[in-house]
Design a protein around this motif. Structure first.
Motif, PDB file in Angstrom:
ATOM      1  N   ALA A 121      -3.843 -11.205  -7.174  1.00 33.27           N
ATOM      2  CA  ALA A 121      -3.889 -10.873  -5.747  1.00 33.27           C
ATOM      3  C   ALA A 121      -3.582  -9.397  -5.529  1.00 33.27           C
ATOM      4  CB  ALA A 121      -2.897 -11.741  -4.978  1.00 33.27           C
ATOM      5  N   ALA A 122      -2.625  -8.861  -6.287  1.00 33.32           N
ATOM      6  CA  ALA A 122      -2.284  -7.444  -6.169  1.00 33.32           C
ATOM      7  C   ALA A 122      -3.476  -6.566  -6.538  1.00 33.32           C
ATOM      8  CB  ALA A 122      -1.077  -7.128  -7.052  1.00 33.32           C
ATOM      9  N   VAL A 123      -4.201  -6.963  -7.572  1.00 35.17           N
ATOM     10  CA  VAL A 123      -5.393  -6.215  -7.981  1.00 35.17           C
ATOM     11  C   VAL A 123      -6.479  -6.317  -6.916  1.00 35.17           C
ATOM     12  CG1 VAL A 123      -7.253  -6.085  -9.687  1.00 35.17           C
ATOM     13  CG2 VAL A 123      -4.894  -6.477 -10.433  1.00 35.17           C
ATOM     14  N   ALA A 124      -6.622  -7.510  -6.318  1.00 35.43           N
ATOM     15  CA  ALA A 124      -7.672  -7.746  -5.326  1.00 35.43           C
ATOM     16  C   ALA A 124      -7.494  -6.903  -4.067  1.00 35.43           C
ATOM     17  CB  ALA A 124      -7.707  -9.229  -4.961  1.00 35.43           C
ATOM     18  N   LEU A 125      -6.296  -6.379  -3.840  1.00 34.28           N
ATOM     19  CA  LEU A 125      -6.073  -5.539  -2.656  1.00 34.28           C
ATOM     20  C   LEU A 125      -6.833  -4.212  -2.754  1.00 34.28           C
ATOM     21  CD1 LEU A 125      -2.242  -6.050  -2.081  1.00 34.28           C
ATOM     22  CD2 LEU A 125      -4.142  -7.097  -0.827  1.00 34.28           C
ATOM     23  N   GLY A 126      -7.176  -3.809  -3.974  1.00 33.52           N
ATOM     24  CA  GLY A 126      -7.935  -2.578  -4.164  1.00 33.52           C
ATOM     25  C   GLY A 126      -7.048  -1.353  -4.226  1.00 33.52           C
ATOM     26  N   LEU A 127      -7.671  -0.201  -4.430  1.00 37.91           N
ATOM     27  CA  LEU A 127      -6.930   1.054  -4.591  1.00 37.91           C
ATOM     28  C   LEU A 127      -6.556   1.743  -3.286  1.00 37.91           C
ATOM     29  CD1 LEU A 127      -8.764   2.574  -7.703  1.00 37.91           C
ATOM     30  CD2 LEU A 127      -6.561   1.386  -7.620  1.00 37.91           C
ATOM     31  N   PRO A 128      -7.456   1.811  -2.276  1.00 36.28           N
ATOM     32  CA  PRO A 128      -7.074   2.463  -1.024  1.00 36.28           C
ATOM     33  C   PRO A 128      -5.894   1.754  -0.360  1.00 36.28           C
ATOM     34  CG  PRO A 128      -9.456   2.165  -1.150  1.00 36.28           C
ATOM     35  CD  PRO A 128      -8.863   1.370  -2.263  1.00 36.28           C
ATOM     36  N   ALA A 129      -4.998   2.533   0.238  1.00 40.78           N
ATOM     37  CA  ALA A 129      -3.811   1.963   0.876  1.00 40.78           C
ATOM     38  C   ALA A 129      -4.204   1.080   2.056  1.00 40.78           C
ATOM     39  CB  ALA A 129      -2.883   3.084   1.341  1.00 40.78           C
ATOM     40  N   ARG A 130      -3.582  -0.091   2.135  1.00 40.95           N
ATOM     41  CA  ARG A 130      -3.848  -1.041   3.210  1.00 40.95           C
ATOM     42  C   ARG A 130      -2.514  -1.561   3.743  1.00 40.95           C
ATOM     43  NH1 ARG A 130      -8.150  -5.256   0.737  1.00 40.95           N
ATOM     44  NH2 ARG A 130      -8.766  -5.517   2.901  1.00 40.95           N
ATOM     45  N   ARG A 131      -2.572  -2.183   4.925  1.00 37.18           N
ATOM     46  CA  ARG A 131      -1.395  -2.826   5.507  1.00 37.18           C
ATOM     47  C   ARG A 131      -1.503  -4.321   5.200  1.00 37.18           C
ATOM     48  NH1 ARG A 131       1.558   0.597   8.593  1.00 37.18           N
ATOM     49  NH2 ARG A 131       2.713  -1.142   9.521  1.00 37.18           N
ATOM     50  N   VAL A 132      -0.578  -4.815   4.406  1.00 36.93           N
ATOM     51  CA  VAL A 132      -0.683  -6.143   3.797  1.00 36.93           C
ATOM     52  C   VAL A 132       0.440  -7.052   4.293  1.00 36.93           C
ATOM     53  CG1 VAL A 132      -0.772  -7.414   1.626  1.00 36.93           C
ATOM     54  CG2 VAL A 132      -1.656  -5.060   1.728  1.00 36.93           C
ATOM     55  N   PHE A 133       0.073  -8.225   4.743  1.00 42.88           N
ATOM     56  CA  PHE A 133       1.045  -9.256   5.103  1.00 42.88           C
ATOM     57  C   PHE A 133       1.222 -10.177   3.911  1.00 42.88           C
ATOM     58  CE2 PHE A 133       1.718 -13.312   7.853  1.00 42.88           C
ATOM     59  CZ  PHE A 133       3.088 -13.291   7.578  1.00 42.88           C
ATOM     60  N   LEU A 134       2.401 -10.117   3.271  1.00 45.91           N
ATOM     61  CA  LEU A 134       2.700 -10.987   2.140  1.00 45.91           C
ATOM     62  C   LEU A 134       3.401 -12.242   2.658  1.00 45.91           C
ATOM     63  CD1 LEU A 134       4.054  -8.643  -0.695  1.00 45.91           C
ATOM     64  CD2 LEU A 134       1.775  -9.642  -0.457  1.00 45.91           C
ATOM     65  N   ALA A 135       2.673 -13.328   2.750  1.00 43.60           N
ATOM     66  CA  ALA A 135       3.239 -14.606   3.189  1.00 43.60           C
ATOM     67  C   ALA A 135       3.463 -15.464   1.951  1.00 43.60           C
ATOM     68  CB  ALA A 135       2.308 -15.289   4.184  1.00 43.60           C
ATOM     69  N   LEU A 136       4.386 -15.014   1.098  1.00 40.11           N
ATOM     70  CA  LEU A 136       4.639 -15.652  -0.191  1.00 40.11           C
ATOM     71  C   LEU A 136       6.131 -15.869  -0.375  1.00 40.11           C
ATOM     72  CD1 LEU A 136       2.345 -13.450  -2.471  1.00 40.11           C
ATOM     73  CD2 LEU A 136       1.850 -15.772  -1.688  1.00 40.11           C
ATOM     74  N   GLY A 137       6.487 -16.707  -1.328  1.00 38.76           N
ATOM     75  CA  GLY A 137       7.885 -16.911  -1.665  1.00 38.76           C
ATOM     76  C   GLY A 137       8.454 -15.718  -2.408  1.00 38.76           C
ATOM     77  N   ARG A 138       9.789 -15.631  -2.429  1.00 38.61           N
ATOM     78  CA  ARG A 138      10.444 -14.492  -3.078  1.00 38.61           C
ATOM     79  C   ARG A 138      10.103 -14.381  -4.563  1.00 38.61           C
ATOM     80  NH1 ARG A 138      16.582 -15.379  -2.321  1.00 38.61           N
ATOM     81  NH2 ARG A 138      15.937 -17.521  -2.779  1.00 38.61           N
ATOM     82  N   GLN A 139       9.799 -15.518  -5.197  1.00 40.49           N
ATOM     83  CA  GLN A 139       9.551 -15.509  -6.642  1.00 40.49           C
ATOM     84  C   GLN A 139       8.232 -14.836  -7.004  1.00 40.49           C
ATOM     85  OE1 GLN A 139      10.253 -18.314  -4.882  1.00 40.49           O
ATOM     86  NE2 GLN A 139      12.393 -18.603  -5.446  1.00 40.49           N
ATOM     87  N   ASP A 140       7.351 -14.644  -6.012  1.00 43.84           N
ATOM     88  CA  ASP A 140       6.003 -14.149  -6.302  1.00 43.84           C
ATOM     89  C   ASP A 140       5.780 -12.686  -5.941  1.00 43.84           C
ATOM     90  OD1 ASP A 140       4.709 -16.778  -7.068  1.00 43.84           O
ATOM     91  OD2 ASP A 140       5.393 -17.273  -5.058  1.00 43.84           O
ATOM     92  N   VAL A 141       6.649 -12.103  -5.113  1.00 43.57           N
ATOM     93  CA  VAL A 141       6.330 -10.790  -4.545  1.00 43.57           C
ATOM     94  C   VAL A 141       6.497  -9.645  -5.527  1.00 43.57           C
ATOM     95  CG1 VAL A 141       6.808 -11.557  -2.199  1.00 43.57           C
ATOM     96  CG2 VAL A 141       8.653 -10.545  -3.569  1.00 43.57           C
ATOM     97  N   GLY A 142       7.237  -9.856  -6.615  1.00 42.97           N
ATOM     98  CA  GLY A 142       7.434  -8.779  -7.572  1.00 42.97           C
ATOM     99  C   GLY A 142       6.141  -8.254  -8.163  1.00 42.97           C
TER     100      GLY A 142
END
Length: 255
Positions: A121-142
């Motif tokens: 998912a982190a790779v799928a965000l692409g290289l240009p900076a975007r504003r991202v809503f991470l609706a994930l558990g704490r174990q996944d955000v790293g």
């Protein structure tokens, strides 16, 4: 005759199931929580918190307590717990049922990019900076520390400790359910370009999916893991029927 049932929980459905079963005079119930949430909602049934020590540890617990039925009502992404539950039930010779909530289906207007895990998912965000809503558990955000160019809005039930190692991140502590109207407002207020979430299914957290669709916002959707094949039902009413059948004497089941 009393039947001892262990529910592996942590979901809304697990609480609902426990409430129904606790009302039965022929059931001795224990609800088990993994302990990943610091302040879980109060339960009205006997509850234990913490792991069992893998499949063998859980099998030992089932034997020692004389458990008659194991119910896996964990989150659809708790793959390790579900695998241990299936193995433990087999080792202990205890019947197992699972509550497997149906996943969300793509609808017209959805802009989904499906990936296998948080790293993808982190790779799928692409290289240009975007504003991202991470609706994930704490174990996944790293995993998103590898994509530090983005500005993140991170929502979780408990504080993220240690904080995410990126320069731009806003934290939001909240517990669902989340209404579509509120999610719509949240996405607009934070100028969100893309939502990252899991296909959790159910209504409690679907609001962000509907809001993203209405706003034309992309969703990076983490696919569900493969879970062990055990007897299962998609909801509490159906599972209660299966529990009732399982607890009947063999001569009454028609088998």
């Amino acid at each position: 005759m009393s039947h001892r049932i262990l529910i592996l929980g942590g979901t809304t459905e697990a609480r609902q199931l426990a409430s129904h079963l606790a009302a039965r005079p022929d059931v001795e119930l224990t609800l088990s929580l993994a302990g990943r949430t610091e302040n879980p909602l109060a339960q009205q049934v006997p509850t234990r918190v913490g792991g069992f020590g893998g499949a063998e540890g859980l099998a030992g617990y089932l034997r020692d307590t004389g458990t008659d039925l194991l119910i896996d009502a964990t989150h659809p992404y708790a793959a390790r717990i579900s695998a241990n539950a299936a193995e433990a039930a087999q080792l202990a010779g205890v019947p197992i049922l699972a509550l497997r909530r149906s996943g969300w289906e793509r609808r017209e207007g959805d802009r989904w990019t499906e990936v296998d895990d948080a790293a993808a998912a982190a790779v799928a965000l692409g290289l240009p900076a975007r504003r991202v809503f991470l609706a994930l558990g704490r174990q996944d955000v790293g995993a998103f520390e590898s994509a530090a160019q983005h500005h993140y809005l991170l929502r979780s039930v408990d504080p993220v400790e240690p904080p995410l190692g990126v320069p731009h991140v806003d934290y939001l502590l909240a517990r669902g359910p989340f209404r579509e109207a509120d999610e719509h407002r949240l996405l607009l207020e934070h100028g969100i370009d893309v939502v990252v979430c899991k296909n959790s299914g159910g209504e409690a957290t679907y609001g962000k999916i509907a809001a993203a669709r209405a706003l034309g916002i992309e969703v990076v959707m983490i696919r569900r893991p493969i879970l062990p094949t055990v007897a299962s039902a998609p909801g509490v009413p159906e599972l209660l029927v299966m529990v009732d059948h399982s607890l009947r004497p063999v001569a009454e089941r028609g088998v």
